[in-house]
Design a protein around this motif. Structure first.
Motif, PDB file in Angstrom:
ATOM      1  N   THR A 129       1.053  -3.008  -7.863  1.00  0.00           N
ATOM      2  CA  THR A 129       0.896  -3.362  -6.449  1.00  0.00           C
ATOM      3  C   THR A 129       0.967  -4.869  -6.262  1.00  0.00           C
ATOM      4  O   THR A 129       1.636  -5.372  -5.348  1.00  0.00           O
ATOM      5  N   TRP A 130       0.289  -5.594  -7.122  1.00  0.00           N
ATOM      6  CA  TRP A 130       0.272  -7.056  -7.032  1.00  0.00           C
ATOM      7  C   TRP A 130       1.648  -7.632  -7.362  1.00  0.00           C
ATOM      8  O   TRP A 130       2.138  -8.540  -6.690  1.00  0.00           O
ATOM      9  N   ILE A 131       2.287  -7.102  -8.397  1.00  0.00           N
ATOM     10  CA  ILE A 131       3.591  -7.630  -8.811  1.00  0.00           C
ATOM     11  C   ILE A 131       4.637  -7.415  -7.718  1.00  0.00           C
ATOM     12  O   ILE A 131       5.506  -8.271  -7.497  1.00  0.00           O
ATOM     13  N   LYS A 132       4.558  -6.305  -7.005  1.00  0.00           N
ATOM     14  CA  LYS A 132       5.488  -6.079  -5.896  1.00  0.00           C
ATOM     15  C   LYS A 132       5.322  -7.153  -4.826  1.00  0.00           C
ATOM     16  O   LYS A 132       6.306  -7.624  -4.242  1.00  0.00           O
ATOM     17  N   ASP A 133       4.085  -7.551  -4.564  1.00  0.00           N
ATOM     18  CA  ASP A 133       3.848  -8.601  -3.575  1.00  0.00           C
ATOM     19  C   ASP A 133       4.378  -9.946  -4.069  1.00  0.00           C
ATOM     20  O   ASP A 133       4.932 -10.729  -3.293  1.00  0.00           O
ATOM     21  N   PRO A 176      -0.359  -0.035 -14.943  1.00  0.00           N
ATOM     22  CA  PRO A 176       0.466   0.975 -14.262  1.00  0.00           C
ATOM     23  C   PRO A 176       0.137   2.377 -14.762  1.00  0.00           C
ATOM     24  O   PRO A 176      -0.105   2.580 -15.955  1.00  0.00           O
ATOM     25  N   GLN A 177       0.129   3.330 -13.862  1.00  0.00           N
ATOM     26  CA  GLN A 177      -0.192   4.704 -14.238  1.00  0.00           C
ATOM     27  C   GLN A 177       1.027   5.463 -14.757  1.00  0.00           C
ATOM     28  O   GLN A 177       0.903   6.554 -15.292  1.00  0.00           O
ATOM     29  N   LYS A 178       2.212   4.861 -14.583  1.00  0.00           N
ATOM     30  CA  LYS A 178       3.445   5.442 -15.117  1.00  0.00           C
ATOM     31  C   LYS A 178       4.111   4.416 -16.020  1.00  0.00           C
ATOM     32  O   LYS A 178       4.291   3.262 -15.634  1.00  0.00           O
ATOM     33  N   LYS A 191      -8.853 -15.879  -2.086  1.00  0.00           N
ATOM     34  CA  LYS A 191      -9.772 -14.947  -2.740  1.00  0.00           C
ATOM     35  C   LYS A 191      -9.686 -13.544  -2.149  1.00  0.00           C
ATOM     36  O   LYS A 191      -9.601 -12.548  -2.887  1.00  0.00           O
ATOM     37  N   ASP A 192      -9.700 -13.444  -0.826  1.00  0.00           N
ATOM     38  CA  ASP A 192      -9.652 -12.125  -0.194  1.00  0.00           C
ATOM     39  C   ASP A 192      -8.336 -11.418  -0.482  1.00  0.00           C
ATOM     40  O   ASP A 192      -8.303 -10.189  -0.627  1.00  0.00           O
ATOM     41  N   GLU A 193      -7.247 -12.175  -0.556  1.00  0.00           N
ATOM     42  CA  GLU A 193      -5.950 -11.581  -0.880  1.00  0.00           C
ATOM     43  C   GLU A 193      -5.951 -11.047  -2.306  1.00  0.00           C
ATOM     44  O   GLU A 193      -5.414  -9.968  -2.582  1.00  0.00           O
ATOM     45  N   ILE A 194      -6.558 -11.795  -3.225  1.00  0.00           N
ATOM     46  CA  ILE A 194      -6.620 -11.364  -4.622  1.00  0.00           C
ATOM     47  C   ILE A 194      -7.425 -10.078  -4.753  1.00  0.00           C
ATOM     48  O   ILE A 194      -7.006  -9.116  -5.413  1.00  0.00           O
ATOM     49  N   ARG A 195      -8.568 -10.032  -4.100  1.00  0.00           N
ATOM     50  CA  ARG A 195      -9.446  -8.870  -4.267  1.00  0.00           C
ATOM     51  C   ARG A 195      -8.905  -7.624  -3.579  1.00  0.00           C
ATOM     52  O   ARG A 195      -9.361  -6.515  -3.864  1.00  0.00           O
ATOM     53  N   ALA A 196      -7.931  -7.804  -2.691  1.00  0.00           N
ATOM     54  CA  ALA A 196      -7.278  -6.640  -2.088  1.00  0.00           C
ATOM     55  C   ALA A 196      -6.435  -5.888  -3.111  1.00  0.00           C
ATOM     56  O   ALA A 196      -6.134  -4.707  -2.925  1.00  0.00           O
ATOM     57  N   PHE A 197      -6.059  -6.560  -4.208  1.00  0.00           N
ATOM     58  CA  PHE A 197      -5.278  -5.918  -5.265  1.00  0.00           C
ATOM     59  C   PHE A 197      -6.164  -5.307  -6.346  1.00  0.00           C
ATOM     60  O   PHE A 197      -5.650  -4.772  -7.328  1.00  0.00           O
ATOM     61  N   LEU A 198      -7.475  -5.391  -6.197  1.00  0.00           N
ATOM     62  CA  LEU A 198      -8.403  -4.928  -7.225  1.00  0.00           C
ATOM     63  C   LEU A 198      -9.199  -3.725  -6.738  1.00  0.00           C
ATOM     64  O   LEU A 198      -9.408  -3.549  -5.538  1.00  0.00           O
ATOM     65  N   GLN A 199      -9.650  -2.907  -7.676  1.00  0.00           N
ATOM     66  CA  GLN A 199     -10.607  -1.847  -7.381  1.00  0.00           C
ATOM     67  C   GLN A 199     -12.004  -2.334  -7.766  1.00  0.00           C
ATOM     68  O   GLN A 199     -12.157  -3.073  -8.738  1.00  0.00           O
ATOM     69  N   GLN A 200     -13.007  -1.913  -7.008  1.00  0.00           N
ATOM     70  CA  GLN A 200     -14.375  -2.324  -7.312  1.00  0.00           C
ATOM     71  C   GLN A 200     -15.252  -1.104  -7.545  1.00  0.00           C
ATOM     72  O   GLN A 200     -15.242  -0.161  -6.756  1.00  0.00           O
ATOM     73  N   LYS A 201     -15.997  -1.140  -8.643  1.00  0.00           N
ATOM     74  CA  LYS A 201     -16.906  -0.051  -8.974  1.00  0.00           C
ATOM     75  C   LYS A 201     -18.215  -0.226  -8.207  1.00  0.00           C
ATOM     76  O   LYS A 201     -18.822  -1.299  -8.217  1.00  0.00           O
ATOM     77  N   GLU A 202     -18.659   0.836  -7.554  1.00  0.00           N
ATOM     78  CA  GLU A 202     -19.873   0.754  -6.743  1.00  0.00           C
ATOM     79  C   GLU A 202     -21.122   0.589  -7.606  1.00  0.00           C
ATOM     80  O   GLU A 202     -22.066  -0.101  -7.218  1.00  0.00           O
ATOM     81  N   ASP A 203     -21.143   1.230  -8.791  1.00  0.00           N
ATOM     82  CA  ASP A 203     -22.369   1.212  -9.591  1.00  0.00           C
ATOM     83  C   ASP A 203     -22.618  -0.139 -10.255  1.00  0.00           C
ATOM     84  O   ASP A 203     -23.767  -0.539 -10.458  1.00  0.00           O
ATOM     85  N   THR A 204     -21.565  -0.867 -10.594  1.00  0.00           N
ATOM     86  CA  THR A 204     -21.734  -2.148 -11.286  1.00  0.00           C
ATOM     87  C   THR A 204     -21.225  -3.341 -10.491  1.00  0.00           C
ATOM     88  O   THR A 204     -21.474  -4.487 -10.877  1.00  0.00           O
TER      89      THR A 204
END
Length: 488
Positions: free
Chosen positions: A268-272, A311-313, A290-303
């Motif tokens: 996702t980030w590389i496409k941008d 990539p998943q493929k 900073k906000d643009e960077i974190r839009a490319f990240l997933q955040q875990k709720e527990d930690t």
């Protein structure tokens, strides 16, 4: 209210400028012209408008368009290093090379409200006036505010307030000049005042976790150490931590942490990044907020750990270049607002793995009591020495420790063979595998041996003894009565 007419073929770029102006509540209007036909239909700019021309539109505009807009304020900006010469040929004041919509908006906001009236000396030849034709009317001692501002952005001279000019104009010009300095730009655009008071460091510490032998627990160490850092308090808050899966071919950080398989990942980030390059930005100069960077990240709720999955493929990773990954690494370290950034590298020494290790502050080498693992590590060290790698970064982590009687290799033998500081010695425990299968961090248990060992690593990385116990997340009544099977 100021009125800007921006001539730029990149419609999405002008849209970004408009959105930033709206979000910043700037008192201005912005009209876009994205093709030469639009300029011809519109005609010349009115006296109270600022005509801002991009390099990509310059060749398409009429040769006398500056003369047509003599009563308006005409400026140009480039998207390449050679753009300045094009504007000098047409005698157009040059704002500079613009890398982002926020940079252009900052330039525009700093323009004084005064008129760029003609100087009576304009009819004189250049030799008689003693000034260049482009800036003949500019005089920081006697000229108007607008002329002084134009000269200040071209020559870097200190803006002098003239009689009748307001304090607001001077402060805006000083802001424009300061934005040309990279460090000030980082502070003003990328870091909020709150972050400055809560972050542990101004720049992230980067840690690469590496091994050329598969199955030694490299990803497990990377995920558990990242969670431990994210759960650790240093007095003013927890460490802001990000884990990146740089095993772009077959990375499984996403599985280990139970992340969203269909969520954002490194592709996702590389496409941008590729889109911004297509729009004219230099790859080495691409910067994100900073906000643009974190839009490319997933955040875990527990930690509260931030994760950038691989990539998943596998097919999506085939055309990823090390240059694109370097853009991601640089932005995460400098602009992401993190205290620690961890890289889970691949089981190889390809360009991407070497790049991650080269840009890291520390490299954790994972080894087990296995002769083939020790042999792979020995070959890895030989290769690193041959490419003149900074071996002072290397640290040893001995994982999955069992008795010397069971394995035939003592831990002391590994330490003697690889004479690098050993930061952790983690015992074998089937619970680690079970927790990993459920995506539940072992470090939630402060008494576990892995947690204790990883806390030693945290102390080494943070260079402080003021480390608190990772906090056990609070469980609901339902979770207490009906715990997840296998998670006890």
């Amino acid at each position: 209210m100021k009125h800007y007419v921006i001539c730029d073929k990149r419609a999405d770029f002008i849209h970004d400028v408009k959105m930033r102006a709206l979000l910043d509540e700037q008192d201005c209007t912005i009209t876009e012209i994205t093709d030469p036909a639009g300029y011809r239909e519109r005609g010349k700019a009115s006296p109270d408008q600022f005509l801002i021309v991009c390099e990509n539109m310059l060749e398409s505009l009429p040769g006398d368009f500056v003369k047509q807009n003599k009563t308006s304020h005409v400026f140009g900006y480039s998207i390449t290093a050679a753009g300045r010469e094009k504007f000098e040929e047409r005698n157009i004041p040059f704002l500079g090379k613009i890398n982002s919509s926020s940079q252009l908006l900052s330039m525009l906001v700093g323009m004084p409200d005064g008129r760029a009236d003609e100087n009576p000396g304009d009819d004189l030849p250049e030799e008689a006036s003693g000034k260049s034709a482009e800036f003949r009317e500019m005089d920081t001692e006697t000229g108007n505010d607008f002329s002084a501002w134009k000269e200040s952005i071209h020559t870097g001279k200190t803006y002098k307030q003239t009689e009748g000019s307001g304090e607001g104009e001077r402060s805006r010009v000083e802001t424009i000049l300061s934005l040309r300095d990279e460090r000030v730009r980082k502070e003003t655009e990328l870091l909020s005042a709150k972050e400055e008071t809560t972050r542990y460091r101004e720049q992230a510490v980067v840690v690469a976790i590496a091994s050329t032998k598969g199955g030694v627990g490299k990803t497990t160490i990377a995920t558990q150490l990242s969670c431990c850092l994210a759960l650790t308090s240093y007095g003013r808050g927890r460490f802001q931590t990000c884990l990146v899966d740089f095993d772009t071919s077959f990375g499984d950080v996403c599985t280990s942490l139970d992340c969203d398989m269909n969520g954002v990942n490194i592709v996702t980030w590389i496409k941008d990044i590729r889109l911004r390059v297509k729009n004219g930005e230099e790859l080495q100069e691409i910067c994100y907020q900073k906000d643009e960077i974190r839009a490319f990240l997933q955040q875990k709720e527990d930690t509260q750990l931030y994760v950038l999955p691989a990539p998943q493929k596998h097919t999506e990773s085939l055309d990823i270049s090390s240059e694109e990954l370097e853009v991601i690494m640089r932005n995460l370290k400098d602009y992401g607002g993190f205290d620690f950034v961890l890289y889970d590298t691949g089981n190889d020494l390809k360009d991407t793995t070497l790049l991650a290790m080269e840009l890291a502050d520390y490299v954790l080498l994972i080894v087990t009591q296995d002769i083939s693992c020790a042999h792979c590590l020995d070959m890895m060290l030989y290769t690193l020495e041959s490419v003149h790698f900074d071996m002072r970064k290397l640290r040893l982590v001995i994982n999955n420790i069992m008795s010397a009687k069971a394995t035939g290799i003592a831990v002391s033998e590994l330490e003697e063979s690889f004479a690098y500081p050993c930061w952790a010695k983690i015992k074998h425990d089937p619970l680690v595998v079970r927790k990993n299968n459920y995506g539940s961090p072992v470090v939630f248990s402060a008494a576990h041996d892995m947690t204790k060992q990883l806390r030693n690593v945290v102390k080494q990385l943070s260079e402080t003894e003021e480390i608190l116990q990772p906090e056990e997340p609070k469980k609901t009544l339902w979770q207490k009565l009906f715990p997840k099977k296998g998670a006890r």
